[in-house]
Write an enzyme that holds these catalytic residues in place. Structure first.
Site, PDB file in Angstrom:
ATOM      1  N   THR A   1       0.819  -1.217   0.000  1.00 18.21           N
ATOM      2  CA  THR A   1       0.000   0.000   0.000  1.00 18.21           C
ATOM      3  C   THR A   1       0.852   1.266   0.000  1.00 18.21           C
ATOM      4  O   THR A   1       1.885   1.331   0.666  1.00 18.21           O
ATOM      5  CB  THR A   1      -0.905  -0.012   1.243  1.00 18.21           C
ATOM      6  OG1 THR A   1      -1.730  -1.157   1.161  1.00 18.21           O
ATOM      7  CG2 THR A   1      -1.755   1.223   1.343  1.00 18.21           C
TER       8      THR A   1
ATOM      9  N   GLY B   1       2.934  -2.496   8.987  1.00 17.43           N
ATOM     10  CA  GLY B   1       3.344  -2.665  10.375  1.00 17.43           C
ATOM     11  C   GLY B   1       4.821  -3.019  10.433  1.00 17.43           C
ATOM     12  O   GLY B   1       5.369  -3.572   9.464  1.00 17.43           O
TER      13      GLY B   1
ATOM     14  N   GLU C   1      -6.256  -5.282   4.030  1.00 15.34           N
ATOM     15  CA  GLU C   1      -6.299  -6.482   3.175  1.00 15.34           C
ATOM     16  C   GLU C   1      -7.493  -6.471   2.216  1.00 15.34           C
ATOM     17  O   GLU C   1      -8.206  -7.453   2.084  1.00 15.34           O
ATOM     18  CB  GLU C   1      -6.325  -7.750   4.038  1.00 15.34           C
ATOM     19  CG  GLU C   1      -5.021  -8.057   4.719  1.00 15.34           C
ATOM     20  CD  GLU C   1      -3.843  -8.067   3.778  1.00 15.34           C
ATOM     21  OE1 GLU C   1      -3.950  -8.665   2.695  1.00 15.34           O
ATOM     22  OE2 GLU C   1      -2.824  -7.446   4.110  1.00 15.34           O
TER      23      GLU C   1
END
Lengths: 192, 470
Positions: free
Chosen positions: B147, B186, B429
């Site tokens: 992303t 993350g 997701e």
């Protein structure tokens, strides 16, 4: 087809809703294309209906899978537990029937009497599940450390835990916070 | 133990242990899970004495890294080497161990959940051997960056470029715009030192689509970002505040040719691009992540409703009948209506996740044999299941919170944090609406096939019934 208030009947009803919604979305796209829109624009214009069709399909799928998996896997369970598992399936089916009444009225032959009967069965189910509610969540078998909650610990010492946790607030480490002398006192005494 | 809870447990009409065993997949699985949880949770220093919410943003992260290291070691030590792969999977299927240790998740989550699966899914055999050896020993900590600030679910819109230079046999990684910065992964900010990066490959002046690259981000000794790499943290969020979400930009950063993961597509030394025989092979990883999400929703909803039901048995309020005293709020039918559906939904999602897992393994085995017949069906059902279960879990968790009145608003109830964890699944997701439209595309196709009298896949076969009758 005649509406049937059983779980199998409800699954059929949800599938009819899904079929109806897909058909309606397809008809809508065709209508837009006929009006001169390209397929991508027709898709975009119909996308609210398409998402609703997907949701209906998914709800029918979860419901039928839940039903069939409980049937398949609970054969060796004791009678009270098997009965409870089936009551939960029924509760799930009726809950979503009552939530999606608009769709069912549009695409199936569900009647006012069927709905009243389902509402009554639903209330009856809540009553039957009530004595087992704590047992049902105990069975998830989360240790207190995993729940990590003042409200949900196994021993139910809710109020004691709320107070114990509150006392851990750093603000409670001293009876008077320095902001009183720095800001509040001069403000309240007009010395600012 | 609170008297009301004692009396509730006496009233129960079934054997609680029997249901626990059923949910775990057998008595042995329950025993293994409990053993693992006991061992890990008894590790000194793993459970906070000072609640995390009283720490600063920076302290929360530092505390989470401390615990991540302890947790990783405790899990390794607690592992029973005699368990089969299936037994190991059953042991952790319902375990929410990480949620107990990290209220806001571990900064190592992405290493296990995305970095390792990305290597397994995209690396060729030689690459896999080298990188898996290092990743599984935690010699390196990795994450997965797809992303970007300006593009998420629409993968083809990604702007990060990897331009092959055949003279030096290197790729030049570059972030041409602000919106091309990787955003969200993350562990990326200050934890990971390696990363699988999805970038738009150009070779011999031609676009070769989005491809995966494994990139060193930080020096292994000093942990300083390497030249040409810009790293940072994206800031505070509704939840997941210890997961260390970061941003990443490249300034013409060069990496060797063998850092492109080449299982599904290759760039030869001279820059010749060899296309993957079937790009659909990479769908497997995406589907697997969605299976995990559906199961995660079942577990988190179970956790939320456990808190709300126990509290509702302890809490007494108002009067149903004059002078009859305050009843347990669980006796109010409105409260039962709010909570019992959450119990049923958790069971429904858990059983559906098990069905989906079985289908995933079947389709994966078929794929190895070159059979892709059931892949579109699996993809379509996984998309809508991820969306509907995350929507329902968010709504029902929030309802569990409000069903506890004002006390549910306390962070110490843990219900706000659980909501923070589950509502994130609506947008990560694959954003839910986009996923629902992917399922819709399959439904429309199936509907047209049914109209043409062609057979449909099992999960959509009912669509032909009405058409047959017409």
């Amino acid at each position: 087809q005649k509406w049937d208030n059983s779980v199998d009947g409800i699954i059929k009803g949800f599938r009819r809703v899904a079929t109806g919604k897909v058909a309606s979305a397809v008809a809508s796209m065709k209508k837009y294309i006929k009006r001169g829109l390209g397929p991508e624009d027709a898709w975009n214009m119909s996308s609210v209906q398409l998402v609703a069709a997907s949701e209906a399909h998914c709800r029918a799928f979860i419901l039928s899978t839940y039903r069939s998996e409980v049937d398949r896997t609970t054969g060796s369970l004791s009678e009270p537990l098997r009965r409870l598992m089936n009551e939960l399936v029924q509760l799930y089916a009726i809950y979503w029937t009552l939530e999606k009444l608009g769709d069912l009225l549009l695409y199936t032959s569900i009647s006012e009497n069927d709905i009243r009967e389902l509402q009554s069965t639903y209330e009856d189910l809540l009553g039957r599940i009530r004595p087992n509610a704590v047992g049902l969540v105990d069975a998830f078998d989360f240790s207190d450390q995993i729940l990590n909650s003042t409200l949900g610990a196994y021993d139910g010492r809710v109020y004691e835990r709320l107070m114990e946790e509150a006392l851990k607030s750093p603000l409670n480490a001293e009876p008077v916070n320095q902001s009183f002398h720095k800001y509040l006192k001069p403000f309240m005494q007009g010395k600012l | 133990v609170n008297e009301d809870l004692l009396s509730e447990r006496k009233k129960c009409e079934f054997n609680v242990e029997e249901l626990t065993n059923y949910l775990d997949g057998g008595a042995k699985a329950t025993e293994n899970r409990r053993k693992l949880e006991r061992k890990v949770l008894s590790t000194k220093g793993l459970i906070d004495n000072v609640p995390e919410e009283f720490l600063s943003h920076k302290e929360k992260y530092e505390n989470a890294v401390r615990k991540a290291v302890l947790f990783y070691k405790a899990m390794k030590d607690a592992e029973d080497p005699n368990l089969s792969e299936q037994e190991r999977a059953n042991t952790t299927y319902r375990s929410l161990l990480p949620s107990a240790v990290f209220k806001d998740n571990s900064p190592f989550t992405l290493h296990v959940a995305m970095f390792i699966p990305a290597i397994l899914g995209h690396a060729d055999e030689e690459q896999k051997k080298y990188w898996m050896n290092r990743a599984s020993k935690m010699e390196i900590i990795g994450t997965y960056a797809q992303t970007e600030l300006g593009h998420g679910t629409f993968i083809r819109g990604l702007e990060t470029t990897a331009t092959y230079d055949s003279k030096t046999e290197e790729f030049v990684m570059h972030s041409p715009t602000l919106t091309s910065y990787k955003w969200w992964p993350g562990s990326l900010a200050h934890t990971a030192n390696y990363c699988v990066v999805m970038a738009h490959l150009y070779s011999q002046g031609k676009s070769c689509g989005i491809q995966p690259f494994i990139i060193q981000l930080r020096d292994e000794e000093t942990h300083m970002p390497l030249p040409g790499i810009k790293l940072g943290e994206i800031g505070a969020k509704l939840g997941f505040n210890t997961v260390n979400n970061g941003f990443l930009g490249f300034e013409n950063h060069r990496i060797p040719r063998n850092r492109m993961l080449m299982k599904n597509a290759q760039v030869l030394k001279d820059g010749t691009f060899r296309k993957s025989p079937n790009s659909k092979l990479t769908y497997g990883t995406m589907v697997y992540v969605r299976v995990v999400i559906v199961n995660g929703m079942a577990n988190q909803l179970a956790r939320a409703v456990t808190i709300a039901v126990r509290y509702s048995a302890v809490r007494r309020q108002s009067e149903l009948k004059p002078d009859a005293g305050e009843p347990q709020i669980l006796d109010f039918v409105t409260q039962q209506h709010k909570l019992f559906i959450a119990i049923a939904s958790s069971h429904a999602f858990s059983l559906t996740a098990k069905w989906l897992t079985r289908m995933y393994y079947k389709v994966t085995a078929d794929l190895e044999k070159g059979n892709m017949d059931e892949l579109p069906e699996l993809h379509a059902i996984a998309c809508c299941l991820k969306a509907v279960t995350s929507w329902d879990t968010s709504a029902m968790t929030e309802r569990c919170r409000t069903s506890c009145g004002g006390h549910g608003y306390m962070l110490s109830s843990n219900l706000p944090q659980i909501y923070g964890l589950v509502t994130a699944a609506v947008t990560y997701e694959g954003e839910n609406t986009v996923l629902m439209l992917q399922t819709a595309r399959s439904l429309v196709k199936a509907f047209e096939q049914a109209a043409a009298g062609k057979p449909l896949s099992p999960t959509m076969s009912y669509l032909s019934e009405k058409i047959d009758k017409k």
